[in-house]
Scaffold this active site. Sequence first.
Site, short mmCIF file in Angstrom:
data_model
loop_
_atom_site.label_atom_id
_atom_site.label_comp_id
_atom_site.label_asym_id
_atom_site.label_seq_id
_atom_site.Cartn_x
_atom_site.Cartn_y
_atom_site.Cartn_z
N GLU A 177 26.03 15.69 35.52
CA GLU A 177 26.39 16.00 34.13
C GLU A 177 26.92 14.78 33.39
OE1 GLU A 177 28.47 19.57 33.19
OE2 GLU A 177 27.23 20.81 34.50
N HIS A 201 35.34 20.41 37.97
CA HIS A 201 34.89 20.46 39.35
C HIS A 201 35.81 19.61 40.22
CE1 HIS A 201 30.65 22.20 39.07
NE2 HIS A 201 31.06 22.15 37.82
#
Length: 576
Positions: free
Chosen positions: A284, A558
């Site tokens: 990402e 995350h």
Amino acid sequence: MALQPSVFPNGFVAGIHAVGWAFIVPCFWFLDRLIAVCKSTTLEQSQRLEQECYLRPLEVFFGSITFFILFLATAPLAFLGFLLWAPLQACRRPFSYHREMPSLPEKATNKGFELTGKASFVFASANLCLLPDSLARFNNLANTQRRATAIGQCIVQGISRPNIRILVDSPSSCGTLSPSSSILPTVNSPTYGATVSQHPDPAEMHDLNLNSNIDCVPNDDTEEPLNESTFPLLNSNHNSNQQDQSSQQNPRALSSQGLRQQSDVPWEISPLFPANVDILCLEEVFDKRAARKLTNILKLEFGHILYDIGVYACQPPCRCSSFKFFNSGLFLASRFPVLEAQYHCFPNSRGEDALAAKGLLSVKVLIGKNQKQKRVVGYFNCTHLHAPEGEGEIRCIQLEMVTKWIAEFQAANKQPDEDVVFDVLCGDFNFDNCSPDDRQEQSHSVFEEYKDPCRAGPGKEKPWVTGTLLEQPTLYEEDVNTPENLQRTLESEDLRKRFIAPPVPKADFPLVYPETDQPWIGRRIDYILYRESSISKQCRTEIEEVTFITQLAGLTDHIPVGLKLNVVMDSDSADE
């Protein structure tokens, strides 16, 4: 595929692309600001409440009107730029390559491999959510550019530290202090912003002084007893036997105890990235400016970087069935020279995921030579699978593509005069090993080819594992807003339930989790797998450490993961 610094075949095409993109950027930026001004993170909301600021409605009203007018004014220019930009994507290479010639001698990573036949390889993977600022806010994250800088600094701070283990006598029964705990600035340190405001900006909080002096022993894998004068805040009046008893009573004790071993796998929850990471995979990293910032910071530690990986516009070219507005988001940094690299885009993405060119990146890296002077190489693969819940069939098809593409890449680049010492697959798989909704993916054949050190079987994790997907609304709460606090939270089952995303139930079926006598783990969707069947027969592999990393607390949603592999090559059979 040949590795070139530019994604375009020549300077003329690159120049036209730069002109077209320059026409697009103002309109894109105003649209980004238009959405961002209307979407606040929970941190910003808390800061406004503390400051008793009630002008938010006026800010939203006038800001949205201003940016909307500017967006409309620059739209014609952007359309002209789009007409220049889009056709050029057909001749674009799928990644940019940065090679850095270090000004200082390279670190002694796996030096002496050709003499001893032994080496340790460290891999790390992290999803950073470096989207355009407006889109990142839907994940409760903001300030993409500042976060990119802070993340790069954190990674460099962690991987460039000495790999040491430290013993501490303390009334807290902390046993072995992990090297990461010993050199990380505390919350009260002026380099952290936590004491300035109750809700510090995470990017400012992680703007660490990387040049600070650290008293430690630079020898790898050493242990040094520390006394009270070394760490005056730690009292040394507790018996080491009591520490050992405490460790046995609580197998998930704070990872300030350092590297732990439960079952067959040594593991650690660490507030720093592992020392001397060899290959780093990031997901990402969609924003191009953020990718360049990361490259400029990480290039001092990693001499070979692949970024802006993926394709844009109509894919396949001249077909409008799937238009890619974003690249794959993959980013790879390696200490080892990259010999070959190949990217594949998933053709079956659906919904919002189809706007990004998610896929697989496979690379072949040169390690050096073995004792018989044969070339030693490794294979590293990273991917980011389909995201929406309830669409496991798409992810299973993508996993089939991943295994097929990896096999084709290795078959095309295999040389008879070389030894393969590792074959790793990592990334954000967007499914876990505990959700009933992910049963199909959990039983996929990829886990028969590649080993998952955290997995006990389909649908069952090993008891020491922790989830890696954080609950987005609580990213800035005190229990998870610093590396140390997040480390403690992950060690507490009650706290994990509050801050780690829970399993996804099957439609129309109640969720029963966890099973009797099993710990509450949460969703682990970030993986590092390794395969032994594809490496050279004379190589033996063992896991030295699995790491869950809390250093990026407040900077992403995350938890990064790390894997350290030991490889021993039998010199007697090296000629086979």
